[in-house]
Design an enzyme around this catalytic site. Structure first.
Site, mmCIF file in Angstrom:
data_model
loop_
_atom_site.group_PDB
_atom_site.id
_atom_site.type_symbol
_atom_site.label_atom_id
_atom_site.label_comp_id
_atom_site.label_asym_id
_atom_site.label_seq_id
_atom_site.Cartn_x
_atom_site.Cartn_y
_atom_site.Cartn_z
ATOM 1 N N THR A 119 43.857 -7.981 10.006
ATOM 2 C CA THR A 119 44.879 -8.063 9.014
ATOM 3 C C THR A 119 46.232 -7.440 9.333
ATOM 4 O OG1 THR A 119 44.064 -6.199 7.782
ATOM 5 C CG2 THR A 119 43.012 -8.351 7.419
ATOM 6 N N THR A 137 40.259 -4.599 8.711
ATOM 7 C CA THR A 137 41.402 -4.795 7.874
ATOM 8 C C THR A 137 42.556 -3.541 8.017
ATOM 9 O OG1 THR A 137 40.011 -3.256 6.475
ATOM 10 C CG2 THR A 137 39.774 -5.615 6.232
ATOM 11 N N HIS A 138 43.336 -3.292 7.176
ATOM 12 C CA HIS A 138 44.584 -2.728 7.483
ATOM 13 C C HIS A 138 44.430 -1.162 7.987
ATOM 14 C CE1 HIS A 138 44.471 -0.286 3.794
ATOM 15 N NE2 HIS A 138 43.802 -1.257 3.358
ATOM 16 N N GLY A 139 45.152 -0.944 8.849
ATOM 17 C CA GLY A 139 45.277 0.427 9.636
ATOM 18 C C GLY A 139 44.081 0.917 10.498
ATOM 19 N N ASP A 157 41.796 1.703 7.058
ATOM 20 C CA ASP A 157 41.940 2.805 8.002
ATOM 21 C C ASP A 157 40.802 3.475 8.306
ATOM 22 O OD1 ASP A 157 44.716 3.028 7.212
ATOM 23 O OD2 ASP A 157 44.504 3.292 5.439
#
Length: 214
Positions: A119, A137-139, A157
């Site tokens: 993402t 997903t993000h990070g 994360d």
């Protein structure tokens, strides 16, 4: 480079070679494997030329380590490094339907199969394998030689350590750390940090206790 060589006559090599055909990789496609019984045969539709040592001769070919377990990929990478193999020859295989946003990075030697989603701000290390339908997903950060099997989902994360192995359809809560060499069993749900080298399974995931009888 004028060809592509996959290391290991494995199931992953079948998948990687299918993606290489879709990508229309320049030059011939072949496999090397240390099992003499495979030499001169076809693995799927791809010829097995001979032992891994042949890589030092085919200097004009790109190389991908197509061994299913990260520790095996790391062992071969170390072996090749010791004989002076040029790491710049490693290339990545990314399925053409996978979208890589500008904030995401996939390093050399990675295999990214169909349906993988990255993402934003995702880092994928060297020789990582992302099986079909993996979602990062993000990070998220996935370190070198890690393996994420089909259907794995990482929340935001999450950090996956070097040569860690995450089984099919496992889910990992946001912000969780998975240690180097750790294993998360298929279908598991990880809600807390998984220490290096340990194997956890279940919903929620818990460590396997070797030698404990009830």
């Amino acid at each position: 480079m004028t060809g592509l060589v996959l290391v290991g006559a494995s199931g992953l090599a079948r998948e990687a070679s299918a993606v290489a055909v879709l990508l229309r990789h320049e030059g011939p496609l072949s496999i090397v494997d240390d099992d003499p019984a495979r030499w001169g045969t076809l693995h799927g539709l791809t010829p097995v030329l001979g032992a891994v040592d042949l890589l030092t001769e085919s200097v004009d070919h790109d190389v991908v380590l197509a061994l299913g377990k990260g520790r095996h990929r790391r062992r071969v990478a170390t072996r090749l490094e010791l004989v002076g193999f040029d790491p710049d020859r490693y290339t990545s295989i990314v399925h053409p339907r996978v979208v890589l946003p500008g904030s995401c990075h996939v390093d050399a030697g990675a295999i990214v199969l169909d349906g993988v989603v990255l993402t934003a701000d995702v880092e994928v290390g060297r020789h990582v394998v992302l099986m079909p339908q993996v979602t990062l997903t993000h990070g998220c950060t996935v370190h070198d030689f890690a393996t994420l099997c089909a259907g794995v989902t990482l929340g935001g994360d999450v950090e996956v350590g070097e040569a860690a192995y995450i089984g099919m359809n496992a889910s990992v809560r946001e912000g969780v750390r998975i240690g180097a060499g750790a294993t998360l069993g298929m279908g598991s749900v990880l809600l807390e940090d998984l220490p290096p080298g340990e194997t956890w399974v279940g919903v929620p995931a818990r460590p396997i206790r070797i030698g404990v009888h009830t």
